[in-house]
Scaffold this motif. Structure first.
Motif, mmCIF file in Angstrom:
data_model
loop_
_atom_site.group_PDB
_atom_site.id
_atom_site.type_symbol
_atom_site.label_atom_id
_atom_site.label_comp_id
_atom_site.label_asym_id
_atom_site.label_seq_id
_atom_site.Cartn_x
_atom_site.Cartn_y
_atom_site.Cartn_z
ATOM 1 N N ALA A 188 4.689 11.114 -3.663
ATOM 2 C CA ALA A 188 4.130 9.733 -4.205
ATOM 3 C C ALA A 188 4.155 9.290 -5.706
ATOM 4 O O ALA A 188 4.498 8.207 -5.848
ATOM 5 C CB ALA A 188 2.566 10.192 -3.874
ATOM 6 N N LEU A 189 4.527 10.356 -6.372
ATOM 7 C CA LEU A 189 4.699 10.208 -7.871
ATOM 8 C C LEU A 189 6.245 9.354 -7.849
ATOM 9 O O LEU A 189 6.315 8.703 -8.939
ATOM 10 C CB LEU A 189 4.701 11.293 -8.550
ATOM 11 N N GLU A 190 7.259 9.942 -7.150
ATOM 12 C CA GLU A 190 8.542 9.556 -7.261
ATOM 13 C C GLU A 190 8.453 8.006 -6.791
ATOM 14 O O GLU A 190 9.225 7.242 -7.523
ATOM 15 C CB GLU A 190 9.489 10.399 -6.146
ATOM 16 N N VAL A 191 7.498 7.600 -6.019
ATOM 17 C CA VAL A 191 7.315 6.124 -5.511
ATOM 18 C C VAL A 191 7.012 5.539 -6.697
ATOM 19 O O VAL A 191 7.361 4.309 -7.078
ATOM 20 C CB VAL A 191 6.711 5.992 -4.205
ATOM 21 N N LEU A 192 5.783 5.708 -7.292
ATOM 22 C CA LEU A 192 5.320 5.329 -8.412
ATOM 23 C C LEU A 192 6.010 4.940 -9.549
ATOM 24 O O LEU A 192 6.101 4.225 -10.361
ATOM 25 C CB LEU A 192 4.044 5.972 -8.657
ATOM 26 N N GLU A 193 6.945 6.042 -9.914
ATOM 27 C CA GLU A 193 8.322 5.778 -10.831
ATOM 28 C C GLU A 193 8.927 4.551 -10.706
ATOM 29 O O GLU A 193 9.515 4.093 -11.513
ATOM 30 C CB GLU A 193 8.828 6.985 -10.843
ATOM 31 N N ARG A 194 9.261 4.028 -9.350
ATOM 32 C CA ARG A 194 10.085 3.125 -8.882
ATOM 33 C C ARG A 194 9.459 1.706 -8.781
ATOM 34 O O ARG A 194 9.905 0.572 -9.101
ATOM 35 C CB ARG A 194 10.751 3.356 -7.678
ATOM 36 N N VAL A 206 3.492 -1.112 3.928
ATOM 37 C CA VAL A 206 3.344 0.204 3.818
ATOM 38 C C VAL A 206 4.255 1.149 3.453
ATOM 39 O O VAL A 206 5.177 1.291 4.191
ATOM 40 C CB VAL A 206 2.397 0.940 5.058
ATOM 41 N N THR A 207 4.207 1.825 2.346
ATOM 42 C CA THR A 207 5.221 3.176 1.988
ATOM 43 C C THR A 207 4.297 4.388 2.203
ATOM 44 O O THR A 207 3.634 4.550 1.507
ATOM 45 C CB THR A 207 5.575 3.022 0.637
ATOM 46 N N ALA A 208 4.772 5.140 3.388
ATOM 47 C CA ALA A 208 3.936 6.290 3.453
ATOM 48 C C ALA A 208 4.854 7.559 3.141
ATOM 49 O O ALA A 208 6.101 7.857 3.477
ATOM 50 C CB ALA A 208 3.610 6.426 4.999
ATOM 51 N N VAL A 209 4.091 8.472 2.516
ATOM 52 C CA VAL A 209 4.990 9.621 2.089
ATOM 53 C C VAL A 209 3.980 10.886 2.545
ATOM 54 O O VAL A 209 2.652 10.824 2.601
ATOM 55 C CB VAL A 209 5.246 9.720 0.483
ATOM 56 N N GLY A 210 4.374 12.260 2.419
ATOM 57 C CA GLY A 210 3.815 13.310 2.872
ATOM 58 C C GLY A 210 3.381 14.309 1.701
ATOM 59 O O GLY A 210 2.635 15.261 2.080
ATOM 60 N N VAL A 225 0.942 -1.266 0.111
ATOM 61 C CA VAL A 225 -0.131 -0.085 0.092
ATOM 62 C C VAL A 225 0.928 1.328 -0.030
ATOM 63 O O VAL A 225 1.722 1.352 0.804
ATOM 64 C CB VAL A 225 -1.026 -0.015 1.254
ATOM 65 N N LEU A 226 0.658 2.156 -1.064
ATOM 66 C CA LEU A 226 1.211 3.559 -0.933
ATOM 67 C C LEU A 226 0.176 4.580 -0.438
ATOM 68 O O LEU A 226 -0.977 4.762 -0.831
ATOM 69 C CB LEU A 226 1.440 3.853 -2.498
ATOM 70 N N PHE A 227 0.558 4.974 0.875
ATOM 71 C CA PHE A 227 -0.361 5.883 1.511
ATOM 72 C C PHE A 227 0.359 7.434 1.517
ATOM 73 O O PHE A 227 1.469 7.525 1.900
ATOM 74 C CB PHE A 227 -0.487 5.544 3.222
ATOM 75 N N ASP A 266 -3.585 18.523 -3.695
ATOM 76 C CA ASP A 266 -4.691 17.740 -2.891
ATOM 77 C C ASP A 266 -4.662 16.144 -3.481
ATOM 78 O O ASP A 266 -3.938 15.992 -4.551
ATOM 79 C CB ASP A 266 -5.877 18.328 -2.612
ATOM 80 N N GLY A 267 -5.781 15.593 -2.963
ATOM 81 C CA GLY A 267 -5.667 14.045 -3.350
ATOM 82 C C GLY A 267 -6.417 14.132 -4.628
ATOM 83 O O GLY A 267 -6.113 12.984 -5.510
ATOM 84 N N TYR A 268 -7.200 15.088 -5.069
ATOM 85 C CA TYR A 268 -7.782 15.134 -6.449
ATOM 86 C C TYR A 268 -6.574 15.210 -7.456
ATOM 87 O O TYR A 268 -6.561 14.568 -8.600
ATOM 88 C CB TYR A 268 -8.755 16.159 -6.428
ATOM 89 N N ALA A 269 -5.517 16.220 -7.108
ATOM 90 C CA ALA A 269 -4.538 16.239 -7.997
ATOM 91 C C ALA A 269 -3.700 14.989 -8.299
ATOM 92 O O ALA A 269 -3.336 14.459 -9.316
ATOM 93 C CB ALA A 269 -3.565 17.422 -7.665
ATOM 94 N N LEU A 270 -3.582 14.505 -7.228
ATOM 95 C CA LEU A 270 -2.865 13.177 -7.318
ATOM 96 C C LEU A 270 -3.426 11.994 -8.098
ATOM 97 O O LEU A 270 -2.924 11.495 -8.957
ATOM 98 C CB LEU A 270 -2.523 12.601 -5.600
#
Length: 349
Positions: free
Chosen positions: A263-269, A254-258, A230-232, A285-289
């Motif tokens: 989050a996008l950096e994690v998703l690239e990897r 869990v990978t938790a980021v702020g 889970v990416l949180f 915000d979350g909608y942009a994410l």
């Protein structure tokens, strides 16, 4: 010299010029012509001077009218300033005006009452001084981010500490005020104590949770979710720690980021099995994410199930689903509701 004296002098000069005409006949012809030309030039200059004096008088009259208008406008502005000052001072909410570094420039009476201090005592102090020591670094980081990121009104939640009283949960509405060049000049802040509001939410939590995720009632919790990744994403450190602890108790990695950027950096990897994201976050915000994640999926051929989390009762579930989330849950929901949502998203319900 006033206008009347000036006119009298002009008349005397004209009379003297006319008297000179009587002496011209006694002069040689050449000197008569020269003197006549000189008298004519003087008469023309006097006429021009008198015309200039009339124009100046008209300008003075116009300036007097403008001055009267300006005085009237100044009186109106002074009255308006006083009216807005009184509205600021007697507003029911705590209002602060700080500089770009968070130093308090103005504070109203409600702000003084909220922090058990006279408003004048707050002026000149960093607002961070009244933030709980465990969250001061987060608060300062948010203020610093406003110097670099152009954004409109932001809503923050943070723990604040009044003098001689217990800390309270505060909701901050932060409005950056920028110059025409875009430089951050001031921060306008409204601070509200939402401790009782949160307590009320806790009391109403079962009903809220059933409305936000009704399908979770029929979901049986799996004995284990070992191997689920889970990416949180949440800008609140306390929320990241709590949610991470709840998920890890059920074998979830869990990978938790702020932030959205992290989050996008994690998703690239890597590709997680589930994405969980707070809705209300500063900057993006979350909608942009979720928009950016769905765009990234189109490039990579992925499909990551996503759930939205919110601390606000008024957050619209339909809006979150329309934005791209599959589920929506209130942060005050019981841990089993969160686990049920993750299990449902990952297909282990």
């Amino acid at each position: 010299m006033n206008e009347e004296e000036f006119t009298r002098c002009i008349q005397v000069i004209r009379q003297q010029i006319e008297a000179l005409h009587g002496y011209i006949v006694w002069l040689p012809a050449q000197q008569q012509q020269l003197l006549a030309e000189t008298i004519e030039e003087i008469a023309t200059s006097i006429g021009n001077l008198q015309l200039l004096q009339e124009e100046m008088q008209a300008s003075l009259e116009t300036m007097e009218v403008i001055q009267e208008d300006l005085l009237g406008q100044n009186e109106y502005l002074a009255e308006e300033r006083q009216r807005y000052y009184e509205l600021f001072q007697f507003a029911p909410d705590a209002y602060f005006l700080t500089n770009a570094q968070g130093i308090i420039l103005e504070a109203n009476r409600a702000a003084g009452a909220l922090f058990n201090l006279l408003p004048d005592f707050l002026v000149g102090k960093p607002l961070a001084n009244y933030v709980h020591e465990t969250e001061r670094s987060v608060f300062r980081t948010r203020v610093d981010n406003l110097l670099q990121v152009f954004s409109s009104v932001q809503e923050w939640e943070i723990t604040m500490c009044p003098r001689g009283s217990k800390p309270f949960d505060a909701a901050l509405m932060v409005t950056p005020v920028r110059s025409s060049s875009g430089t951050l000049v001031f921060l306008q802040l409204i601070v509200r104590d939402v401790t009782q509001y949160k307590q009320l939410n806790l009391q109403q939590q079962p009903a809220v949770a059933s409305q936000l995720l009704p399908e979770a009632e029929s979901v049986s919790l799996p004995h284990t979710l070992d191997g689920v990744q889970v990416l949180f994403v949440d800008d609140e450190a306390d929320a990241r720690e709590f949610i991470t602890a709840v998920l890890e108790q059920h074998g979830i990695s869990v990978t938790a980021v702020g932030s959205v950027i992290e989050a996008l950096e994690v998703l690239e990897r890597s590709r997680p099995d589930v994405l969980l994201s707070d809705i209300r976050m500063p900057n993006e915000d979350g909608y942009a994410l979720i928009r950016k994640v769905r765009a990234l999926e189109a490039q990579k051929g992925w499909q990551i199930p996503a759930g939205a989390l919110t601390a606000y009762l008024a957050e619209d579930r339909a809006k979150a689903v329309k934005a791209g989330f599959q589920s929506h849950l209130h942060k005050l929901a019981e841990p089993k509701e969160l686990i049920a949502m993750v299990a449902q998203l990952v297909g282990r319900a």
